[in-house]
Design a protein around this motif. Structure first.
Motif, PDB file in Angstrom:
ATOM      1  N   ASP A   3       0.842  -1.203   0.000  1.00 59.94           N
ATOM      2  CA  ASP A   3       0.000   0.000   0.000  1.00 59.94           C
ATOM      3  C   ASP A   3       0.877   1.254   0.000  1.00 59.94           C
ATOM      4  O   ASP A   3       2.105   1.166   0.035  1.00 59.94           O
ATOM      5  CB  ASP A   3      -0.989  -0.014   1.174  1.00 59.94           C
ATOM      6  CG  ASP A   3      -0.289   0.060   2.523  1.00 59.94           C
ATOM      7  OD1 ASP A   3       0.906   0.441   2.552  1.00 59.94           O
ATOM      8  OD2 ASP A   3      -0.928  -0.272   3.538  1.00 59.94           O
ATOM      9  N   LEU A   4       0.215   2.421  -0.036  1.00 54.67           N
ATOM     10  CA  LEU A   4       0.955   3.679  -0.191  1.00 54.67           C
ATOM     11  C   LEU A   4       1.932   3.904   0.956  1.00 54.67           C
ATOM     12  O   LEU A   4       3.078   4.293   0.733  1.00 54.67           O
ATOM     13  CB  LEU A   4      -0.024   4.855  -0.292  1.00 54.67           C
ATOM     14  CG  LEU A   4       0.620   6.230  -0.447  1.00 54.67           C
ATOM     15  CD1 LEU A   4       1.488   6.308  -1.689  1.00 54.67           C
ATOM     16  CD2 LEU A   4      -0.441   7.322  -0.482  1.00 54.67           C
ATOM     17  N   GLU A   5       1.478   3.612   2.157  1.00 56.62           N
ATOM     18  CA  GLU A   5       2.337   3.843   3.326  1.00 56.62           C
ATOM     19  C   GLU A   5       3.602   2.991   3.259  1.00 56.62           C
ATOM     20  O   GLU A   5       4.721   3.481   3.447  1.00 56.62           O
ATOM     21  CB  GLU A   5       1.541   3.509   4.593  1.00 56.62           C
ATOM     22  CG  GLU A   5       2.204   4.009   5.860  1.00 56.62           C
ATOM     23  CD  GLU A   5       1.542   3.440   7.105  1.00 56.62           C
ATOM     24  OE1 GLU A   5       2.188   3.452   8.156  1.00 56.62           O
ATOM     25  OE2 GLU A   5       0.385   2.969   7.011  1.00 56.62           O
ATOM     26  N   GLN A   6       3.392   1.704   2.964  1.00 54.17           N
ATOM     27  CA  GLN A   6       4.545   0.811   2.839  1.00 54.17           C
ATOM     28  C   GLN A   6       5.436   1.236   1.675  1.00 54.17           C
ATOM     29  O   GLN A   6       6.657   1.147   1.749  1.00 54.17           O
ATOM     30  CB  GLN A   6       4.075  -0.631   2.592  1.00 54.17           C
ATOM     31  CG  GLN A   6       3.437  -1.268   3.801  1.00 54.17           C
ATOM     32  CD  GLN A   6       2.826  -2.600   3.422  1.00 54.17           C
ATOM     33  OE1 GLN A   6       1.889  -2.658   2.629  1.00 54.17           O
ATOM     34  NE2 GLN A   6       3.373  -3.670   3.980  1.00 54.17           N
ATOM     35  N   GLY A   7       4.788   1.708   0.602  1.00 55.21           N
ATOM     36  CA  GLY A   7       5.524   2.160  -0.585  1.00 55.21           C
ATOM     37  C   GLY A   7       6.426   3.328  -0.257  1.00 55.21           C
ATOM     38  O   GLY A   7       7.586   3.374  -0.678  1.00 55.21           O
ATOM     39  N   MET A   8       5.884   4.289   0.514  1.00 50.90           N
ATOM     40  CA  MET A   8       6.675   5.451   0.898  1.00 50.90           C
ATOM     41  C   MET A   8       7.841   5.033   1.793  1.00 50.90           C
ATOM     42  O   MET A   8       8.933   5.573   1.700  1.00 50.90           O
ATOM     43  CB  MET A   8       5.795   6.483   1.617  1.00 50.90           C
ATOM     44  CG  MET A   8       4.761   7.143   0.719  1.00 50.90           C
ATOM     45  SD  MET A   8       5.460   7.990  -0.698  1.00 50.90           S
ATOM     46  CE  MET A   8       6.206   9.395   0.109  1.00 50.90           C
ATOM     47  N   LYS A   9       7.585   4.043   2.623  1.00 51.28           N
ATOM     48  CA  LYS A   9       8.636   3.547   3.510  1.00 51.28           C
ATOM     49  C   LYS A   9       9.770   2.901   2.686  1.00 51.28           C
ATOM     50  O   LYS A   9      10.955   3.130   2.932  1.00 51.28           O
ATOM     51  CB  LYS A   9       8.033   2.504   4.462  1.00 51.28           C
ATOM     52  CG  LYS A   9       8.573   2.603   5.881  1.00 51.28           C
ATOM     53  CD  LYS A   9       7.764   1.713   6.804  1.00 51.28           C
ATOM     54  CE  LYS A   9       8.645   0.803   7.615  1.00 51.28           C
ATOM     55  NZ  LYS A   9       7.888  -0.165   8.401  1.00 51.28           N
ATOM     56  N   LEU A  10       9.332   2.138   1.699  1.00 49.84           N
ATOM     57  CA  LEU A  10      10.296   1.477   0.813  1.00 49.84           C
ATOM     58  C   LEU A  10      11.095   2.513   0.024  1.00 49.84           C
ATOM     59  O   LEU A  10      12.309   2.379  -0.174  1.00 49.84           O
ATOM     60  CB  LEU A  10       9.536   0.530  -0.116  1.00 49.84           C
ATOM     61  CG  LEU A  10      10.314  -0.393  -1.030  1.00 49.84           C
ATOM     62  CD1 LEU A  10      11.465  -1.071  -0.316  1.00 49.84           C
ATOM     63  CD2 LEU A  10       9.384  -1.432  -1.624  1.00 49.84           C
ATOM     64  N   LEU A  11      10.392   3.555  -0.422  1.00 50.41           N
ATOM     65  CA  LEU A  11      11.066   4.645  -1.134  1.00 50.41           C
ATOM     66  C   LEU A  11      12.114   5.294  -0.236  1.00 50.41           C
ATOM     67  O   LEU A  11      13.213   5.634  -0.680  1.00 50.41           O
ATOM     68  CB  LEU A  11      10.031   5.680  -1.579  1.00 50.41           C
ATOM     69  CG  LEU A  11      10.553   6.921  -2.294  1.00 50.41           C
ATOM     70  CD1 LEU A  11      11.285   6.542  -3.561  1.00 50.41           C
ATOM     71  CD2 LEU A  11       9.415   7.861  -2.616  1.00 50.41           C
ATOM     72  N   GLY A  12      11.744   5.428   1.041  1.00 54.37           N
ATOM     73  CA  GLY A  12      12.692   5.975   2.017  1.00 54.37           C
ATOM     74  C   GLY A  12      13.935   5.117   2.126  1.00 54.37           C
ATOM     75  O   GLY A  12      15.059   5.619   2.190  1.00 54.37           O
ATOM     76  N   MET A  13      13.746   3.798   2.117  1.00 59.11           N
ATOM     77  CA  MET A  13      14.891   2.883   2.173  1.00 59.11           C
ATOM     78  C   MET A  13      15.796   3.082   0.965  1.00 59.11           C
ATOM     79  O   MET A  13      17.020   3.046   1.070  1.00 59.11           O
ATOM     80  CB  MET A  13      14.407   1.429   2.215  1.00 59.11           C
ATOM     81  CG  MET A  13      13.674   1.055   3.494  1.00 59.11           C
ATOM     82  SD  MET A  13      12.876  -0.557   3.361  1.00 59.11           S
ATOM     83  CE  MET A  13      14.292  -1.616   3.503  1.00 59.11           C
ATOM     84  N   CYS A  14      15.154   3.308  -0.208  1.00 57.27           N
ATOM     85  CA  CYS A  14      15.923   3.509  -1.439  1.00 57.27           C
ATOM     86  C   CYS A  14      16.739   4.796  -1.376  1.00 57.27           C
ATOM     87  O   CYS A  14      17.933   4.802  -1.679  1.00 57.27           O
ATOM     88  CB  CYS A  14      14.998   3.550  -2.655  1.00 57.27           C
ATOM     89  SG  CYS A  14      14.294   1.955  -3.060  1.00 57.27           S
ATOM     90  N   THR A  15      16.079   5.884  -0.983  1.00 58.27           N
ATOM     91  CA  THR A  15      16.804   7.160  -0.931  1.00 58.27           C
ATOM     92  C   THR A  15      17.888   7.122   0.139  1.00 58.27           C
ATOM     93  O   THR A  15      18.964   7.688  -0.047  1.00 58.27           O
ATOM     94  CB  THR A  15      15.840   8.332  -0.678  1.00 58.27           C
ATOM     95  OG1 THR A  15      15.036   8.035   0.464  1.00 58.27           O
ATOM     96  CG2 THR A  15      14.962   8.590  -1.881  1.00 58.27           C
ATOM     97  N   ASP A  16      17.615   6.443   1.240  1.00 60.34           N
ATOM     98  CA  ASP A  16      18.644   6.269   2.271  1.00 60.34           C
ATOM     99  C   ASP A  16      19.871   5.565   1.693  1.00 60.34           C
ATOM    100  O   ASP A  16      21.007   5.961   1.937  1.00 60.34           O
ATOM    101  CB  ASP A  16      18.102   5.445   3.450  1.00 60.34           C
ATOM    102  CG  ASP A  16      17.185   6.274   4.339  1.00 60.34           C
ATOM    103  OD1 ASP A  16      17.021   7.473   4.047  1.00 60.34           O
ATOM    104  OD2 ASP A  16      16.622   5.720   5.306  1.00 60.34           O
TER     105      ASP A  16
END
Lengths: 189, 206, 256
Positions: free
Chosen positions: A139-152
């Motif tokens: 879902d969107l929340e998990q997606g944003m979290k995953l995106l955060g992992m990528c940018t990190d």
């Protein structure tokens, strides 16, 4: 049942406040990278043509149609005297089926429908993370979290400062920019 | 950069059996060593029992499959009938030769059953449209050497539909496992006179 | 292939001179084509190779064996218990075989016992690595019986990296033969029917095959390779190592 939502990740920003995306119609967004002059020129060319289609026919093209149109134009350009050197990610929601779509298109105009994608150096850093953590029901929340992992990971491993990312999400209601914490400090491993 | 034929990777094979044909491909799309997608089928349907497999440069796989979808649709509208494998073979050949001095970097493989004669038909092409009419099997892609070895070793004449499926699957999977640019699952079509079975094979995920 | 090899090896004895002057290059390597194959069983090992020797599109000879007995009698090879196959550049292959043969025989004279296959395998690796910067341009396979009497097979790259394996194909048609062997010897991609649902199927375990089955696979592998590779053909040389000694047989292959 809620419609599932696509997550688009804008590419890295070279100019501090550059927007490397163009909205092609109400429910499709295209992110691009590649040769400096070509990218915006090509993106706005296809943007204009997709919008022209919408005006003439009073319908929005679905993401698959847009993707194939964009690919066609890029493929035509590939065998011309001066081809566009542009890599694209195209995401959108199908207005009739309400399903999310993501297309990966490279400068050779290879088109692939994928669950997640990246271009440039981001591929080498992010695809492995996405392989591990993405699942079709995200879902969107998990997606944003995953995106955060990528940018990190990009912050951790890339030797250059890419000035953060611009994040836009596409839902059945259209495209909107969302706040994203680019100031988080990630120390190199 | 290497040859345009092995930037993206991929493999395709077609085989003849008794009153049936099979065509199979891998599912990888890569850029050199990096895998972009593991769901990139290379076989396209052009009539109820006629399939075309395309390996080579991914952009040309897209372009050529789109081109033939258009051409075959126009043929069906004009002729009010489905295209036969033999006719499609000649259409592919002449269309590729049109681009003799700026070719599409694809190696097509065609498999089908002629609905008028009921006879199986397979053939392969080079990138400029030279047809290879084979009685046994056709291979193409970055794993073509490996496929020649496995097919030559496993194939035998007059295989039934189920045995043909087993043969083509084993030949393809074993071949792509020895090629770094192909694999990541496979798609197999078994074509009989009035039945087509499509199967997805998992294969090694590396 | 020829050109590629020259470019990548890039070896030449000529010093570069001023441009415009015609230069002579000496290329110390040629590819003589051909293919070899080795498979082991519980109490035997087979090494096989075709007997065609080529350079470019020419056939130099239809009868140049690639499999040699190592450490036996000078002429007949009698008394040997190790077999070596070499494919690639034939001159280097012959030189390598001669060197290893000498080493193994010297070992017997000095130690009063035959060299074990594992010791010979390590020695071959050393010989190859000694020429790390001007390699023997060959893909070697060494076979024999180990201390337990089981079939032993070692394969090498040109600079001495080696590994013990159940089966290995080398040479021009290696890419054709190897996936076939994976499937038929190690049962790769084969599963036991009814052992589970969907992806839970149990893989078919590889086990040593009987001699007659292996002989059949070797002949099938080569008849297949001959069909699709122009550098493979003429005759099949098959050398079988068992506790009773070494048996060598030739079978005709297509000569086209």
């Amino acid at each position: 049942m809620a419609a599932s939502k696509a997550i688009m990740r804008g590419p890295t920003i070279i100019k501090a406040e550059d927007d490397k995306t163009r909205q092609l119609n109400k429910n499709t967004l295209m992110a691009f990278s590649g040769e400096a002059g070509d990218t915006v020129q090509f993106a706005e060319f296809v943007q204009a043509n997709v919008q022209l289609y919408s005006m003439r026919n009073d319908t929005e093209l679905n993401p698959a149609a847009v993707a194939n149109f964009v690919r066609g134009e890029l493929a035509r350009s590939l065998r011309s005297r001066s081809p566009y050197t542009v890599n694209l990610l195209l995401g959108g929601i199908d207005p009739t089926t309400q399903t999310p779509h993501l297309y990966w298109i490279d400068y050779l105009a290879s088109l692939a429908s994928v669950p997640y994608a990246a271009h440039g150096y981001a591929q080498y850093y992010c695809l492995s993370l996405l392989d591990k953590h993405h699942n079709p029901n995200i879902d969107l929340e998990q997606g944003m979290k995953l995106l955060g992992m990528c940018t990190d990971e990009l912050k951790r491993r890339l030797p250059i400062d890419y000035k953060g990312v611009l994040v836009k999400i596409i839902t059945k209601d259209g495209v909107k920019e969302v706040d994203f914490d680019n100031d988080k400090i990630v120390r190199s491993a | 950069m290497g040859s345009p034929f092995d930037i993206n990777g991929g493999a395709c094979v077609a085989m003849v059996g008794k009153d049936c044909v099979a065509i199979a491909c891998d599912l990888r799309l890569g850029m050199q060593a990096l895998t972009i997608s593991n769901n990139f089928p290379k076989i396209f349907n052009f009539a109820p029992s006629t399939y075309l497999g395309l390996t080579g440069l991914a952009t040309d796989v897209n372009t050529v499959s789109d081109l033939f979808r258009y051409k075959v649709n126009m043929y069906r509208l004009r002729e009010e009938r489905h295209i036969s494998p033999q006719t499609l073979a000649n259409l592919v050949s002449s269309s590729l030769y049109e681009k003799r001095f700026g070719p599409f970097f694809v190696s097509p493989v065609l498999a089908g059953i002629n609905q008028t004669t009921g006879k199986p038909f397979i053939c392969g092409f080079d990138s400029i449209g030279c047809i290879d009419f084979a009685k046994d099997f056709i291979v193409s892609g970055t794993a073509s050497d490996q496929l020649f070895g496995t097919c030559e070793g496993l194939w035998e004449p007059d295989l039934g539909a189920e045995d043909l499926f087993e043969t083509i699957s084993q030949a393809l999977l074993s071949a792509v496992d020895r090629d770094a640019l192909s694999g990541w699952g496979a798609q197999v079509y078994i074509i009989e006179k009035d039945k087509v079975t499509q199967r997805l094979l998992k294969g090694r995920q590396d | 292939m020829d050109h590629q090899a020259r470019e990548t090896v890039g070896y030449s004895f000529s010093e570069s001179t001023a441009s415009g002057v015609k230069q002579h290059g000496f290329y110390p390597y040629t590819d003589n084509g051909g293919s070899t194959l080795g498979i082991t069983g519980s109490d035997f090992a087979i090494l096989a190779g075709d007997t065609r020797s080529t350079s470019g599109y020419n056939i130099n000879s239809r009868m140049v064996p690639k499999v040699f007995k190592i450490g036996g009698d000078d002429e007949t090879g009698e008394g040997a218990n190790i077999v070596l196959s070499v494919v690639g550049f034939a001159a280097d292959g012959t030189a390598l075989k001669e060197r290893l043969d000498t080493v193994v025989r010297m070992y017997k004279y000095q130690h009063g016992k035959p060299m074990t296959v594992s010791a010979c395998a390590q020695r071959l690796s050393t010989i190859l690595y000694q020429k790390r910067f001007f390699p023997y341009y060959v893909h070697a396979i060494l076979a024999g019986l180990d201390e337990e009497g089981k079939g032993a097979l070692y394969s090498y790259d040109p600079v001495g990296s080696y590994e013990r394996e159940q089966c290995r194909a080398a040479g021009a048609a290696a890419s054709l033969i190897m996936p076939f062997l994976d499937n038929q010897v190690n049962f790769k991609n084969q599963y036991i029917p009814g052992s589970g649902e969907g992806h839970a199927l149990a893989a078919k375990k590889a086990e040593p095959l009987p001699l007659e089955t292996v002989k059949g696979l070797v002949r099938d592998a080569f008849t297949s390779a001959v069909e699709r590779h122009i550098e493979v053909g003429d005759n099949l040389q098959m050398v079988i190592i068992t506790k009773d000694g070494i048996q060598e047989v030739y079978h005709p292959l297509k000569k086209d």
